[in-house]
Design an enzyme around this catalytic site. Structure first.
Site, PDB file in Angstrom:
ATOM      1  N   GLY A  40       0.866  -1.187   0.000  1.00 51.19           N
ATOM      2  CA  GLY A  40       0.000   0.000   0.000  1.00 51.19           C
ATOM      3  C   GLY A  40       0.895   1.226   0.000  1.00 51.19           C
ATOM      4  CE  LYS A  41       0.663   3.707  -5.999  1.00 54.59           C
ATOM      5  NZ  LYS A  41       1.788   2.851  -6.364  1.00 54.59           N
ATOM      6  N   GLY A  42       0.623   4.269   0.944  1.00 53.40           N
ATOM      7  CA  GLY A  42       0.708   5.018   2.193  1.00 53.40           C
ATOM      8  C   GLY A  42       1.510   4.262   3.236  1.00 53.40           C
ATOM      9  CG  ASN A  44       4.511   0.230   0.459  1.00 53.00           C
ATOM     10  OD1 ASN A  44       4.236  -0.654   1.262  1.00 53.00           O
ATOM     11  ND2 ASN A  44       4.269   0.122  -0.841  1.00 53.00           N
ATOM     12  CD  GLU A 144      -2.388   2.715  -3.789  1.00 51.04           C
ATOM     13  OE1 GLU A 144      -2.050   2.018  -4.759  1.00 51.04           O
ATOM     14  OE2 GLU A 144      -2.029   2.465  -2.617  1.00 51.04           O
ATOM     15  CG  ASP A 252       9.941  -5.928  -6.555  1.00 47.48           C
ATOM     16  OD1 ASP A 252       9.354  -5.204  -7.378  1.00 47.48           O
ATOM     17  OD2 ASP A 252       9.364  -6.451  -5.571  1.00 47.48           O
ATOM     18  CB  ALA A 255       7.562   0.009  -2.394  1.00 50.64           C
ATOM     19  CB  ALA A 256      11.621   2.312  -6.169  1.00 47.30           C
ATOM     20  N   GLY A 257       9.353   4.330  -5.383  1.00 45.89           N
ATOM     21  CA  GLY A 257       8.846   5.706  -5.287  1.00 45.89           C
ATOM     22  C   GLY A 257       8.363   6.019  -3.875  1.00 45.89           C
ATOM     23  CG  ASP A 258       5.298   3.730  -2.278  1.00 36.19           C
ATOM     24  OD1 ASP A 258       4.744   4.683  -2.854  1.00 36.19           O
ATOM     25  OD2 ASP A 258       4.936   2.546  -2.414  1.00 36.19           O
ATOM     26  NE  ARG A 291      17.876  -4.699   1.072  1.00 41.23           N
ATOM     27  CZ  ARG A 291      18.182  -3.803   1.992  1.00 41.23           C
ATOM     28  NH1 ARG A 291      17.236  -3.138   2.597  1.00 41.23           N
ATOM     29  NH2 ARG A 291      19.431  -3.581   2.293  1.00 41.23           N
TER      30      ARG A 291
HETATM   31  O1  RIB Z   1       3.791   1.627  -4.697  1.00 39.94           O
HETATM   32  C1  RIB Z   1       3.711   0.244  -4.524  1.00 39.94           C
HETATM   33  C2  RIB Z   1       2.385  -0.132  -3.924  1.00 39.94           C
HETATM   34  O2  RIB Z   1       1.344   0.153  -4.836  1.00 39.94           O
HETATM   35  C3  RIB Z   1       2.237  -1.605  -3.606  1.00 39.94           C
HETATM   36  O3  RIB Z   1       2.708  -1.937  -2.322  1.00 39.94           O
HETATM   37  C4  RIB Z   1       0.746  -1.835  -3.793  1.00 39.94           C
HETATM   38  O4  RIB Z   1       0.075  -2.172  -2.622  1.00 39.94           O
HETATM   39  C5  RIB Z   1       0.201  -0.561  -4.433  1.00 39.94           C
HETATM   40  O5  RIB Z   1      -0.449   0.226  -3.515  1.00 39.94           O
END
Ligand code: RIB
Length: 310
Positions: A40-42, A44, A144, A252, A255-258, A291
């Protein structure tokens, strides 16, 4: 004690499958190594910030999960990263959000999200949580959650004196009123083009400055255009320039942006200069792509300091 960094956004359980090649529309491919990983972006962003902050700095998550095992697990994962989850409530009607993620050998991914409880976060609830933003240095947002909730929360966070950072992902059109409450907007290339009403495409190296300044004209005070392994391009009233990324072997990119946004928030909450904050964020994002998984890939502070050499 008030939290210095607050994240308003989504919590998802990620269902991750590794594939050789992402499937084309209508195609079935065989994958391997199915994993369930907190995402989940938040969440993460909250998890990565929780791992990166110095002792004594608090991170809080605002969001919704369902009344189910996934919801409990996601909250426990954030708590383990030191995040205050007392403002993550359980929806009475919706299940916890899930994301179906395929990751190919190059590290590239495709993601489908079933939002569930993440969309059960009305704007009125955020208004009632004004106290949560009081005293926060930085408040982080993504898209989201319901758009009117994001808009209301951005306004309230600004009124309470916090620096607001919006990751406009997943891409969608945004009005000037919302964007004017954004201090730092962090689109990737396709999100930046989407905000301008243009189709996604790879931009040329020399185009970043123009693209960032056109996005900035939509209302945010500062734009940081995320360019993946190329780093980021900063455009503000006083600064404009490319901040190179760190070369790593990507496994992978989920979530790099998060992770980038979380690290940026942590550095800005410490009053670091923008250039230093972006270097810290580029390093954190680079480590995360080496990772597998979303929250599973969030780095520790020492690793980021070592790579960023700051
Ligand atoms: O940014 C990555 C995320 O986007 C994932 O963890 C997925 O849950 C989606 O929200």
């Amino acid at each position: 004690m008030d939290a210095s960094i607050v994240v308003v956004g989504s919590l998802n359980m990620d269902f991750v499958v590794a594939v050789k090649k992402l499937p084309a529309p209508g195609e079935t491919v065989l994958g391997r190594n199915f994993q369930m990983i907190p995402g989940g972006k938040g969440a993460n962003q909250a998890c990565a910030a929780g791992r990166l902050v110095r002792e004594g700095t608090r991170v809080r998550m605002v969001g919704r999960v369902g009344q189910d095992l996934f919801g409990d697990h996601l909250k426990a994962s954030l708590s383990a990263a030191g995040v205050d989850v007392s403002t993550v409530a359980h929806s009475r009607t919706q299940p916890t959000g899930v994301a179906l993620i395929a990751v190919e050998a190059s590290g590239e991914n495709s993601i489908v999200v079933a939002s569930g409880a993440n969309m059960d976060l009305p704007a009125s609830d955020v208004e009632a949580m004004r106290r949560v933003f009081r005293g926060a240095r930085v408040v982080l947002f993504q898209l989201e959650s319901p758009l009117d909730t994001v808009a209301a929360a951005l306004r309230i966070a600004r009124e309470e004196g916090a620096l607001t950072i919006l990751d406009p992902a997943p891409a969608q059109p945004l009005g000037r009123e919302l964007l004017e409450n954004v201090d730092v907007l962090t689109p990737n290339e396709s999100e930046a083009l989407g905000l301008l009403g243009e189709p996604a495409r790879r931009i040329e190296a020399g185009e970043a400055a123009e693209l960032a300044s056109r996005v900035r004209a939509l209302g945010p005070r500062t734009v940081i255009l995320k360019l993946g392994e190329q780093g980021a391009f900063l455009q503000s009233a006083s600064e404009s320039g490319h901040h190179p990324g760190f070369r790593v072997e990507a496994v992978d990119t989920t979530a790099a942006g998060d992770t980038f946004n979380a690290a940026l928030a942590v550095a800005l909450a410490e009053d670091r200069a923008m250039a230093e904050a972006i270097r810290f964020a580029n390093a954190a994002a680079a480590i995360s792509v080496t990772r597998m998984g979303a929250q599973a890939s969030a780095p520790a502070r020492e690793e980021v300091e070592r790579m960023a050499a700051i």
